[in-house]
Structures are given as C-alpha cells and as structure tokens.
Design an enzyme around this catalytic site. Structure first.
Site, short mmCIF file in Angstrom:
data_model
loop_
_atom_site.label_atom_id
_atom_site.label_comp_id
_atom_site.label_asym_id
_atom_site.label_seq_id
_atom_site.Cartn_x
_atom_site.Cartn_y
_atom_site.Cartn_z
N TYR A 32 0.82 -1.21 0.00
CA TYR A 32 0.00 0.00 0.00
C TYR A 32 0.85 1.25 0.00
O TYR A 32 2.07 1.20 0.18
CB TYR A 32 -0.94 0.01 1.21
N ARG A 51 7.94 3.81 -5.03
CA ARG A 51 8.04 2.88 -3.89
C ARG A 51 6.95 1.81 -3.98
O ARG A 51 7.18 0.64 -3.66
CB ARG A 51 7.94 3.64 -2.57
N ARG A 99 -8.33 -20.21 -0.87
CA ARG A 99 -7.30 -20.03 0.17
C ARG A 99 -6.22 -21.11 0.12
O ARG A 99 -6.49 -22.29 0.17
CB ARG A 99 -7.97 -20.05 1.56
N HIS A 101 -1.75 -20.95 1.20
CA HIS A 101 -0.64 -20.04 1.50
C HIS A 101 0.22 -19.75 0.27
O HIS A 101 0.62 -18.62 0.03
CB HIS A 101 0.24 -20.61 2.62
N LYS A 146 6.48 -1.94 1.94
CA LYS A 146 5.29 -1.31 2.54
C LYS A 146 4.12 -2.27 2.39
O LYS A 146 3.24 -2.11 1.55
CB LYS A 146 5.01 0.06 1.90
N GLU A 178 12.51 2.42 14.14
CA GLU A 178 11.60 3.48 13.65
C GLU A 178 10.34 3.48 14.49
O GLU A 178 10.15 2.63 15.36
CB GLU A 178 11.28 3.26 12.16
N LEU A 202 11.17 1.23 7.09
CA LEU A 202 10.60 1.69 5.82
C LEU A 202 11.36 2.96 5.40
O LEU A 202 11.55 3.87 6.21
CB LEU A 202 9.12 2.01 5.97
N1 PDD Z 1 3.16 5.33 7.40
N2 PDD Z 1 7.82 3.87 8.85
C1 PDD Z 1 6.65 3.23 8.91
C2 PDD Z 1 6.58 1.92 9.60
C3 PDD Z 1 5.50 3.81 8.32
O1 PDD Z 1 4.34 3.16 8.35
C4 PDD Z 1 5.60 5.08 7.69
C5 PDD Z 1 4.43 5.75 7.04
C6 PDD Z 1 6.85 5.73 7.67
C7 PDD Z 1 7.06 7.06 7.00
O2 PDD Z 1 6.97 6.93 5.61
P1 PDD Z 1 6.49 8.13 4.70
O3 PDD Z 1 7.35 9.30 5.05
O4 PDD Z 1 6.73 7.66 3.33
O5 PDD Z 1 5.04 8.36 5.02
C8 PDD Z 1 7.94 5.09 8.25
C9 PDD Z 1 2.01 5.76 6.66
C10 PDD Z 1 1.80 7.22 6.64
C11 PDD Z 1 0.80 4.98 7.12
O6 PDD Z 1 0.94 3.77 7.22
O7 PDD Z 1 -0.27 5.55 7.33
#
Ligand code: PDD
Length: 285
Positions: A32, A51, A99, A101, A146, A178, A202
């Site tokens: 996503y 990305r 379904r 895996h 992501k 993070e 991320l």
């Molecule tokens: N989240 N790290 C994680 C685990 C994240 O989920 C996000 C962003 C970031 C920052 O990434 P960016 O600057 O590209 O938004 C870092 C989004 C906003 C979300 O899941 O809603």
C-alpha cells in the site's frame, strides 16, 4: 463517502466491495501507499508511486498499470472527490483465489483499490510536540516493504495509544529502528541522525525529503543505527511521516526531551519542509 477506485474503475465508495478470498483481506498479501494531498495536488507523487512499484515487485505482484496511468487515475480521484487537503490511500493485493498459503498457480488479476480522506495538517501537535513510548520491535525482517501486514506496527501503536501517547518508538535490543508509522531522528551537537534505509525500516518518502533539505541547507546528517542511550542523551528528537510531516518529540516514556519543547533544528526543518510543500503544491493557508 465519495468515489473510490476499484480495479481501474471509478465507483461510488459504498459499492467498492472485496471478496472474502481476496488474498490481501485474508493474508495481508499486498502492498500500500499513503500519499498526501495539499491544495488538491499530490505531494511527492512520483516517489510514492516508485516505492509502490518496488514494494509490489519485491513480493512478486506486477503493477497492472504504468506509473503515468496510475498517476492520472489518482488525479481523477482527487478531482471527483473534490479533495483539497487530505490523503489518498491506495493498495494492491495479489487478487482473489481459493485459500492456500502458496501463490496461486493460475494467473490471477491483482486487485487495486484507492480512496481519499480529508485530513488536516496536525498544526497544534507540530507546534507543541508529541509524547512517545519505547517498545521492542517485534516485526519481521523486511520492514522496507510497505506491506499490508501491519500487526507488529498496530500492536506498537496501540501500546502508545493506551499510554496516551502519539507514537511508539521501536528498538531491536539496544538499537532504535523506527516508529510504528513514522521514521525517528535524533539531533546531537547539530547533527541529524537517523537509521539507515535498510531492511529494518521503511524508507520514508518524508525522510528522503528531509535528508535532501538537510543537504541543501548545510545541516549535517548521519544515516546510521543509533542506540537507546543516544536517544536518551539527544539534544532533540523528532519523527516524520506523510501525515505528520516533521513532528517534534517532547517526551519519551516519563522523560522530557528538550525540556518539553520542540528544538531549534526540528523547527528549522519544519519551516524548510513547509517551503518544499509550497514549492510542489502551492501556498498553504
Ligand atoms: N506510514 N515507517 C513506517 C513503519 C511507516 O508506516 C511510515 C508511514 C513511515 C514514514 O513513511 P512516509 O514518510 O513515506 O510516510 C515510516 C504511513 C503514513 C501509514 O501507514 O499511514
């Protein structure tokens, strides 16, 4: 509710339904993006779309649209929903299949969905800063993707919410990784320090913009692992994300950071970041 995109078609959001055997719904088998919209324009759209492509490639789902097509589709969605200030949420799953895996042997169509949401800038928190907690990072080892699989992040964020805090700062043993939905930075002696973009975090699009702004404005940066001890002894701490921009952290657990006020480097980066938004999307109110 407005319009949503379901597999390339613009439909009323209330009619956008997924099958019970959609692999995204069932396994979190998908990826996503969240893209910020200011003044009806997408901020850093190209970077988010790139990305999105990388994330889907890395789990073997091929993006059913070219970047330009996807970008045009999202622009149409913003217009249809008359969105000025908000976000686009977009996801791609492997599709619908009985379904199992293992990936389906027969070729199935990936399922793309997108919708918009009004979302104000967090002005008050950006001015005052937010509180956080610390929590062990229990996620898998491909946090660079992501992916829709966010259970580890959700549990961390929930812990923060239950403590009345905005974010959970995750760490693997002694090393800070993070936030549950953000990147984390410390400032020490004028140097901005943040985890290198590897498999443990991320690679935030906001992070890339901030590091570029540091470079252009002679603010020294170190992209490297830093420890809980460095975090505790930092001059300033902040986080970044698409929705939070540059967000000062003024509390970690029981401990105050920068005496409970946003620090100077953080405030400078907030200003530079706002200018970058205005460069791309026009003057902000
Ligand atoms: N989240 N790290 C994680 C685990 C994240 O989920 C996000 C962003 C970031 C920052 O990434 P960016 O600057 O590209 O938004 C870092 C989004 C906003 C979300 O899941 O809603």
């Amino acid at each position: 509710m407005g319009f949503a995109i379901l597999n390339g078609k613009m439909i009323d959001r209330s009619e956008a339904k997924v099958d019970v055997e959609d692999r995204g719904y069932q396994f979190g088998d998908g990826v996503y993006e969240v893209i910020r919209v200011y003044n009806g324009k997408m901020f850093t759209a190209a970077e988010h779309l790139e990305r999105f492509g990388k994330s889907s490639d890395s789990i073997g789902i091929s993006l059913p649209y070219r970047t330009e097509e996807l970008s045009a589709l999202l622009e149409e969605l913003i217009e249809k929903n008359n969105l000025q200030l908000g976000i686009i949420y977009m996801q791609l799953t492997r599709g619908v299949s009985p379904r199992n895996h293992a990936f389906p042997i027969e070729k199935i169509a990936p399922a793309l969905t997108a919708y918009t949401k009004e979302f104000a800038r967090p002005d008050e928190s950006m001015k005052k800063g937010v509180s956080t907690i610390l929590t062990e990072d229990i996620r898998w080892l491909r946090c660079d993707i992501k992916s829709l699989n966010l259970l580890g992040n959700l549990l961390a964020k929930q812990k923060a919410a239950e403590a009345g805090c905005f974010e959970a700062i995750q760490h693997r043993g002694e090393n800070v990784t993070e936030g549950s939905s953000s990147n984390i930075y410390i400032v020490k002696n004028g140097v901005v320090i943040t985890h290198e973009s590897n498999n443990l975090i991320l690679k935030g699009i906001t992070k890339d913009v901030i590091l570029e702004l540091c470079l252009e404005n002679n603010i020294p940066v170190e992209e490297r692992t830093f420890t809980l001890e460095e975090l505790a002894n930092a001059d300033e701490v902040f986080l970044s994300s698409t929705t939070s921009e540059v967000m000062p952290i003024v509390g970690i657990g029981d401990k105050k950071v920068t005496e409970g006020h946003p620090g100077q480097v953080t405030k400078k980066l907030q200003k530079l970041f706002q200018l970058e938004i205005e460069n791309q999307c026009g003057k902000l109110k």
